[in-house]
Scaffold this motif. Sequence first.
Motif, mmCIF file in Angstrom:
data_model
loop_
_atom_site.group_PDB
_atom_site.id
_atom_site.type_symbol
_atom_site.label_atom_id
_atom_site.label_comp_id
_atom_site.label_asym_id
_atom_site.label_seq_id
_atom_site.Cartn_x
_atom_site.Cartn_y
_atom_site.Cartn_z
ATOM 1 N N SER A 83 1.019 -1.208 -0.079
ATOM 2 C CA SER A 83 0.123 0.077 0.099
ATOM 3 C C SER A 83 0.926 1.213 -0.048
ATOM 4 N N GLN A 84 1.639 1.564 0.993
ATOM 5 C CA GLN A 84 2.387 2.855 1.025
ATOM 6 C C GLN A 84 3.494 3.169 -0.138
ATOM 7 N N LEU A 85 4.099 1.822 -0.292
ATOM 8 C CA LEU A 85 5.213 2.147 -1.377
ATOM 9 C C LEU A 85 4.287 2.367 -2.949
ATOM 10 N N ALA A 86 3.102 1.858 -2.987
ATOM 11 C CA ALA A 86 2.493 2.186 -4.174
ATOM 12 C C ALA A 86 2.134 3.483 -4.250
ATOM 13 N N HIS A 87 1.663 4.171 -3.021
ATOM 14 C CA HIS A 87 1.296 5.505 -3.032
ATOM 15 C C HIS A 87 2.603 6.302 -3.365
ATOM 16 N N LEU A 88 3.548 6.004 -2.865
ATOM 17 C CA LEU A 88 4.896 6.746 -3.012
ATOM 18 C C LEU A 88 5.482 6.914 -4.434
ATOM 19 N N VAL A 89 5.385 5.607 -4.869
ATOM 20 C CA VAL A 89 5.556 5.403 -6.372
ATOM 21 C C VAL A 89 4.727 6.231 -7.513
ATOM 22 N N SER A 90 3.337 6.187 -7.141
ATOM 23 C CA SER A 90 2.590 6.864 -7.783
ATOM 24 C C SER A 90 2.642 8.344 -7.825
ATOM 25 N N SER A 91 2.834 8.898 -6.531
ATOM 26 C CA SER A 91 3.184 10.081 -6.324
ATOM 27 C C SER A 91 4.386 10.700 -6.967
ATOM 28 N N SER A 92 5.377 9.930 -7.023
ATOM 29 C CA SER A 92 6.684 10.422 -7.580
ATOM 30 C C SER A 92 6.462 10.159 -9.149
ATOM 31 N N TYR A 93 5.653 8.986 -9.953
ATOM 32 C CA TYR A 93 5.513 9.197 -11.337
ATOM 33 C C TYR A 93 4.855 10.233 -11.910
ATOM 34 N N ILE A 94 3.856 10.825 -10.959
ATOM 35 C CA ILE A 94 3.131 11.826 -11.659
ATOM 36 C C ILE A 94 3.654 13.173 -11.587
ATOM 37 N N LYS A 95 4.843 13.521 -10.808
ATOM 38 C CA LYS A 95 5.477 14.680 -10.734
ATOM 39 C C LYS A 95 6.547 14.924 -12.021
ATOM 40 N N SER A 96 6.561 13.886 -12.853
ATOM 41 C CA SER A 96 7.144 14.117 -14.086
ATOM 42 C C SER A 96 6.651 15.245 -15.031
ATOM 43 N N GLU A 97 7.480 15.935 -15.579
ATOM 44 C CA GLU A 97 6.792 17.129 -16.401
ATOM 45 C C GLU A 97 5.820 16.619 -17.570
ATOM 46 N N THR A 98 6.274 15.219 -18.053
ATOM 47 C CA THR A 98 5.399 14.668 -18.983
ATOM 48 C C THR A 98 3.961 14.430 -18.633
ATOM 49 N N ALA A 99 3.882 14.156 -17.354
ATOM 50 C CA ALA A 99 2.368 14.201 -16.955
ATOM 51 C C ALA A 99 1.696 15.090 -17.363
ATOM 52 N N GLN A 100 1.884 16.342 -17.649
ATOM 53 C CA GLN A 100 1.230 17.299 -18.132
ATOM 54 C C GLN A 100 0.442 17.298 -19.552
ATOM 55 N N SER A 101 1.225 16.373 -20.207
ATOM 56 C CA SER A 101 0.911 16.402 -21.578
ATOM 57 C C SER A 101 0.489 14.923 -22.240
ATOM 58 N N TYR A 102 0.001 14.168 -20.817
ATOM 59 C CA TYR A 102 -0.348 12.608 -21.337
ATOM 60 C C TYR A 102 -1.715 12.569 -22.373
ATOM 61 N N LEU A 103 -2.369 13.663 -22.206
ATOM 62 C CA LEU A 103 -3.768 13.441 -22.953
ATOM 63 C C LEU A 103 -3.667 12.913 -24.307
ATOM 64 N N GLY A 104 -4.182 11.706 -24.553
ATOM 65 C CA GLY A 104 -4.384 11.320 -25.955
ATOM 66 C C GLY A 104 -3.304 10.191 -26.241
ATOM 67 N N PHE A 105 -2.291 9.994 -25.227
ATOM 68 C CA PHE A 105 -1.056 9.344 -25.243
ATOM 69 C C PHE A 105 -1.287 8.036 -24.410
ATOM 70 N N SER A 106 -2.324 7.632 -23.718
ATOM 71 C CA SER A 106 -2.359 7.052 -22.762
ATOM 72 C C SER A 106 -3.721 6.201 -22.831
ATOM 73 N N ALA A 107 -3.535 4.899 -22.272
ATOM 74 C CA ALA A 107 -4.718 4.001 -22.387
ATOM 75 C C ALA A 107 -4.927 3.810 -20.766
ATOM 76 N N GLY A 108 -4.729 2.418 -20.330
ATOM 77 C CA GLY A 108 -4.845 2.133 -18.813
ATOM 78 C C GLY A 108 -3.650 2.371 -18.156
ATOM 79 N N SER A 109 -2.573 2.384 -18.606
ATOM 80 C CA SER A 109 -1.259 2.287 -17.901
ATOM 81 C C SER A 109 -1.238 3.486 -17.081
ATOM 82 N N PHE A 110 -1.540 4.829 -17.786
ATOM 83 C CA PHE A 110 -1.118 6.092 -16.866
ATOM 84 C C PHE A 110 -2.359 6.046 -15.856
ATOM 85 N N ARG A 111 -3.453 5.656 -16.079
ATOM 86 C CA ARG A 111 -4.565 5.858 -14.874
ATOM 87 C C ARG A 111 -4.228 4.814 -13.733
ATOM 88 N N ASP A 112 -3.650 3.608 -14.233
ATOM 89 C CA ASP A 112 -3.581 2.589 -13.106
ATOM 90 C C ASP A 112 -2.323 3.180 -12.220
#
Length: 184
Positions: A83-112
Amino acid sequence: MKELQKSYPDLQFISTHPMAGREFSGVRHSTVNMFDKASMILVPVNADIRVTSAFKTYILSLGFGSVVISTAERHDEIIAYTSQLAHLVSSSYIKSETAQSYLGFSAGSFRDMTRVARLSPEMWSQLMIDNADNLVVELSSIINSLEEYKSVLETGDLIKLKQLLADGNERKLSAEKMKREKLK
């Protein structure tokens, strides 16, 4: 509860941790079936085996799919990973500048990967600090794995990358198989 039990030796207490939840908090986000078929962790403190067994039966009658009986120490070790590690990994992952440009480039992986980045910072920070020893062990493990991936990508070692990915795939399949066998 172990401290209270010294003053109240007849006290029987079973801590519970339902393994279900959402990225939203509060009653307005509750769902009728949130706990259907979920796992419930029981951590007995000086609870008689008959009391624990009766409580387990009761929990299953509520619609939970399984009950795990654990020590507090084992609970904290495993929750740091599941649980806790998953939250930290998710929080770290979304901090990429690329996350702000994901629209149209993602299926389920980004959401998951980002679902559990949405959390209550007040609650999760306290839980993580309280379990920091176990969480640091898990963080170190994932950082080591990511460094290994980074190294093979920097060197272009296709064979090693295939091995690392195959190992991850095999471990996932093994974990799923173990789960299916336990549920039989």
